[in-house]
Design an enzyme around this catalytic site. Structure first.
Site: not given
Ligand code: NAD
Length: 483
Positions: A252, A286
């Site tokens: 990720e 993010c």
């Protein structure tokens, strides 16, 4: 100055102090004061942790426990973490700069992840059956890969560690967590919780250190699966190391997320979206805003309204309930974000800010919108409250801008015309696209959280992360095959 507890490792059921002092210091992001040296677990202790995880795996001491017994341990761990929720939230706010209201909200994941994983163990972990040849049955077993490694970043370390560890353990993998070197203390509370829950030694272990310790663990043959959340550079080197040994890696990574605002959008809603996506987790997120892509007819008005709203944001001490936004984590990170801003200015950017800075000496940075930078020169991730503004005239042009980076994590579209927004969203190169939304929540708790391009692969999610830690074996009788 805020005091931090001493760091603790949990190795084969025993606690010890990490002994290797690293160069960097942890800082109080609100004041800039140095709090504690970064510490790493030494090689001998890392070896003990790997040996313990391998022993537990080889003996089947965790994987072969009856599912109800494993579920009992995970439920107890969740309950023990729940008793310590406030402490975890305080520790994470103290070190990351994320405001206490946010870390409290995210602590729901820190305790809830274990309960979701128990459900996955019962549904997706159970052996399933299919019809086989000649009237036989085919068995499909979901089996733990073996010792699993969890690597987490500093922006929300405890919730991310809980998600990874809960699913690894539910799948039957003994798990090692290497805490983030920049914000390790919230994860250390897992040690107390694991001990209070009576978890057997070697099932869940916690070690410390930076990328070097992480890389050592990743490349060890006894680690059979790696779940990593972090930067793209680290992800690339982990992918290479895992490829050497053909072990699954869940990556990720970063993003430079576009928000497309069509000319028919509700501009107040869109302006609030800009604010949310710059302010949540102080832009150190993010899925934060990277590029604001606005129709040329409304771009100026959108900028004005976003700045109006940003002027009301209370930027302040991360532990104060009054703060909407806190400081960046560290002087070094702030310097990096400032260098990236200077780079944008050098490429023709004009800076727009309106949030008042607090009278505090910490690493505060007002959310910043940057106009005038050519889109092709604004493709890097800036892990902070900074976004560039670009304009377009047609949906096709908006799409080309939105898809103009190698990343593909999250995208946002604002319009009053939902079908048009969805049609555009379906063509954006991103793991997730929200129409008229900017919250930190998933569209559905059970929807996958995928990533494209440089933002990662092996998607995570409530179901997906559990399945990531399982290999599959198909067993059955063929009988009567041609000789
Ligand atoms: P980072 O890459 O510096 O580190 C992440 C973790 O991995 C740390 O524990 C670090 O010690 C370890 N690590 C780094 N390089 C390694 C290597 N080569 N081998 C083994 N371990 C290694 O990331 P960070 O600065 O802590 O976090 C910020 C980054 O994380 C940003 O790029 C952000 O976009 C990304 N992030 C992504 C998501 C997501 O869900 N996609 C969520 C949060 C953060």
């Amino acid at each position: 100055m805020r005091q931090l507890p001493a760091l603790v490792d949990l190795i084969d059921g025993q606690t010890s102090a990490p002994t290797v002092a690293l160069e960097d210091w942890l800082e109080d992001p609100n004041t800039g004061e140095r709090l504690q040296r970064q510490m790493a677990t030494d090689d001998a202790q890392i070896e003990r942790a790997l040996a313990a995880a391998w022993r537990v795996h080889q003996a089947g001491a965790w994987a072969r426990l009856p599912p109800d017994e494993r579920a009992g341990y995970l439920a107890a761990l969740s309950a023990e973490l729940d008793k310590r929720r406030e402490r975890i939230a305080q520790l994470e706010s103290s070190l990351t700069g994320a405001v206490i209201r946010t870390t409290r909200m995210l602590s729901v994941i820190t305790t809830g992840a274990w309960l979701l994983a128990i459900e996955q163990m019962k549904t997706n972990g159970a052996t399933s059956f299919m019809d086989g040849p000649n009237g036989h049955t085919v068995e499909i077993h979901r089996l733990p890969w073996g010792p699993a490694l969890a690597l987490v970043p500093w922006n929300a370390p405890a919730p991310m560690a809980a998600h990874k560890l809960a699913n690894a353990l539910a799948a039957g993998c003994p798990a090692i967590l290497k805490a983030s070197e920049w914000a390790p203390h919230g994860c250390d509370v897992f040690i107390e919780a694991a001990q209070a829950a009576g978890l057997p030694g070697g099932v869940l272990q916690v070690v410390h250190g930076g990328p070097q310790v992480g890389a050592k663990l990743v490349s060890d043959r006894r680690i059979r699966a790696v779940s990593y959340t972090g930067g793209t550079e680290g992800g690339r080197s982990i992918a290479r190391a895992c490829a050497e040994d053909f072990k699954p890696a869940q990556l990720e990574l970063g993003g430079n997320n576009p928000m497309v605002v069509l000319e028919d959008a509700d501009l107040d809603e869109a302006a609030q979206g800009v604010v949310n996506l710059l302010v949540s987790l102080n832009g150190q997120w993010c899925r934060a805003l990277g590029r604001l892509i606005a129709h040329q007819d409304i771009a100026q008005e959108l900028l004005t309204r976003a700045l109006d709203r940003l002027s009301c944001i209370r930027l302040g001490d991360s532990l104060s309930e009054q703060s909407d936004m806190g400081p960046l984590i560290h002087s070094r990170h702030k310097a990096k974000v400032e260098r990236q801003i200077a780079g944008l200015v050098a490429r023709g950017g004009a800076l727009h800010t309106s949030t008042p800075l607090p009278d505090l000496p910490g690493h505060f940075l007002a959310p910043t919108l940057v106009t005038g930078v050519p889109a092709g020169e604004a493709t890097e991730e800036i892990f902070g409250p900074v976004a560039t503004l670009h304009t377009f005239r047609s949906d096709e042009e908006a799409l080309a801008l939105a898809n103009g980076t190698p990343y593909g994590l999250e995208a946002y579209v604002f319009t009053r015309d939902e079908p048009r927004g969805l049609a555009l969203g379906r063509r954006i190169h991103a793991g997730g696209v929200k129409v008229n939304g900017s919250s930190m929540l998933s569209l559905n708790l059970f929807a996958p959280r995928p990533a494209w391009g440089w933002s990662g692969f092996a998607e995570e999610g409530t179901v997906e992360t559990f399945r990531f830690f399982c290999g599959t074996r198909v067993v059955g009788v063929e009988g009567g095959a041609a000789r």
